[in-house]
Design a protein around this motif. Sequence first.
Motif, short mmCIF file in Angstrom:
data_model
loop_
_atom_site.label_atom_id
_atom_site.label_comp_id
_atom_site.label_asym_id
_atom_site.label_seq_id
_atom_site.Cartn_x
_atom_site.Cartn_y
_atom_site.Cartn_z
N ASN A 91 -7.62 15.51 -30.20
CA ASN A 91 -6.43 14.47 -30.92
C ASN A 91 -7.33 13.27 -31.84
N PHE A 93 -6.41 10.84 -32.75
CA PHE A 93 -5.86 9.44 -32.17
C PHE A 93 -6.71 8.78 -31.40
N LEU A 94 -7.12 10.14 -30.24
CA LEU A 94 -7.76 9.42 -29.06
C LEU A 94 -8.90 9.26 -29.46
N ASP A 137 -3.15 14.79 -36.91
CA ASP A 137 -2.27 14.91 -35.32
C ASP A 137 -1.10 13.96 -34.47
N PRO A 139 0.48 11.07 -32.66
CA PRO A 139 -0.25 9.98 -32.08
C PRO A 139 0.42 9.83 -31.16
N ILE A 140 -0.60 10.30 -30.11
CA ILE A 140 -0.13 10.25 -28.54
C ILE A 140 -1.23 9.09 -28.23
N ILE A 141 -2.04 8.07 -28.83
CA ILE A 141 -1.75 6.98 -28.36
C ILE A 141 -2.09 6.38 -29.36
N TYR A 142 -2.36 4.81 -29.15
CA TYR A 142 -2.35 3.67 -29.87
C TYR A 142 -3.50 3.03 -30.47
N PRO A 143 -4.53 3.48 -31.45
CA PRO A 143 -5.65 2.81 -31.34
C PRO A 143 -5.63 1.61 -32.01
#
Lengths: 235, 235
Positions: A91, A93-94, A137, A139-143
């Motif tokens: 992913n 974003f990760l 991907d 957006p499973i985490i906010y970078p």
Amino acid sequence: MINAILASTSTLHGEDYLQYLIPEIKELYKNISEVIFIPFARPGGLTHDEYTAKAAEAFEKAGLQLKGIHEFSTPEEALRNTGGIFTGGGNTFLLVSELYRNKLMQPLRESILHGAAYLGTSAGTNIAGLSMQTTNDMPIIYPPSFKTLGIIPFNINPHYLDPDSNSTHKGETRETRIKEFHNLNSPPVVGLREGSWLQIADNKISLKGKLSARIFEKEKVPYETDTGSDLSHLN
Amino acid sequence: MINAILASTSTLHGEDYLQYLIPEIKELYKNISEVIFIPFARPGGLTHDEYTAKAAEAFEKAGLQLKGIHEFSTPEEALRNTGGIFTGGGNTFLLVSELYRNKLMQPLRESILHGAAYLGTSAGTNIAGLSMQTTNDMPIIYPPSFKTLGIIPFNINPHYLDPDSNSTHKGETRETRIKEFHNLNSPPVVGLREGSWLQIADNKISLKGKLSARIFEKEKVPYETDTGSDLSHLN
């Protein structure tokens, strides 16, 4: 001078992990004893150790040792001193979040610009562009930022998929999504199909693999470019 | 008391824009003279005026007047005073960015919580969840947060697509992406197929339309839930 392979995917249908890239990997990392693996995109709940072991098994087939970046007590220094780096998929974003959180985005960029041979697959390829804004991907985490390495002067859409003319699905096609990107952003986007990769060597960016790639430039009709093409002009 | 329709898609294959939802729209907004349209997700380069005109044309078939939020000099006040709101689809990153930039995320939430009838389609449905982190869209703009309205206690994946067992493509399936979301986040996710919608009324959240939905809960095997089901327990 940059020396890199940016592959659309790690794995082709019916093949082992990295199998089709083994000849490229041998060539890319020749004369390099140990390659650093960045497992931060960690797909499907694999631990960093498990993901590194999987990549190391494939690298063994190319006669290469792989060590995870998380195994170093001073990862920034490890990146500065290494001759080779591989960033795996998962992913984006990760991956981008973890690179920033570990303060490794800039050191990774500098290491590649100073000549460390770089392999990216999927998310690892995506981050070679100016931004991660053409990822597929979730957006499973906010970078902290969408800005990425920028070792090429455009963006990549890995796993590029042509529109399915038989589909009744009304979700956006990949081409529509990239057009939306160009409503707000100007960098060209290379739609890199599975089995294709970009090779950066001798100050040239070349399309490799069996397939053509689809190029999207702002306010232009998208077009195909044949394998073997020089994409150095694209920016 | 919340009164809302959250639809997976605005348009079904071979149908006009919003056609299948006209009976729902009539019922949702009965006794309401004017509905406010939020065109911020603005797909494919349409202007806000053009997008509003398209939606207004469909709403006319339900005997309703539609006015774009961008046409109000004090949009926050307009949201506070309206009886009905419709947020159209497009790119969720753009929609969320624009709602924050215009300081309308919180007023929109409050308006819905205070009883303004709400229709969302696609991106407009996505933002009804706790976060936009299960969108399918490309991150074409960096929003100040992924947090969204949270008028339902879970997330939605609109345009949900079942894995294609014949596919040789190695990009992640929708199910894999949602599993990745659950590696880092706990809210349940409702995979809402095109033609399905959630109805929130009388303190109940019900699945409507012809199809079942796929429910993803952290550390559980995904399961189907039939149309007509009460999803109020899901959180």
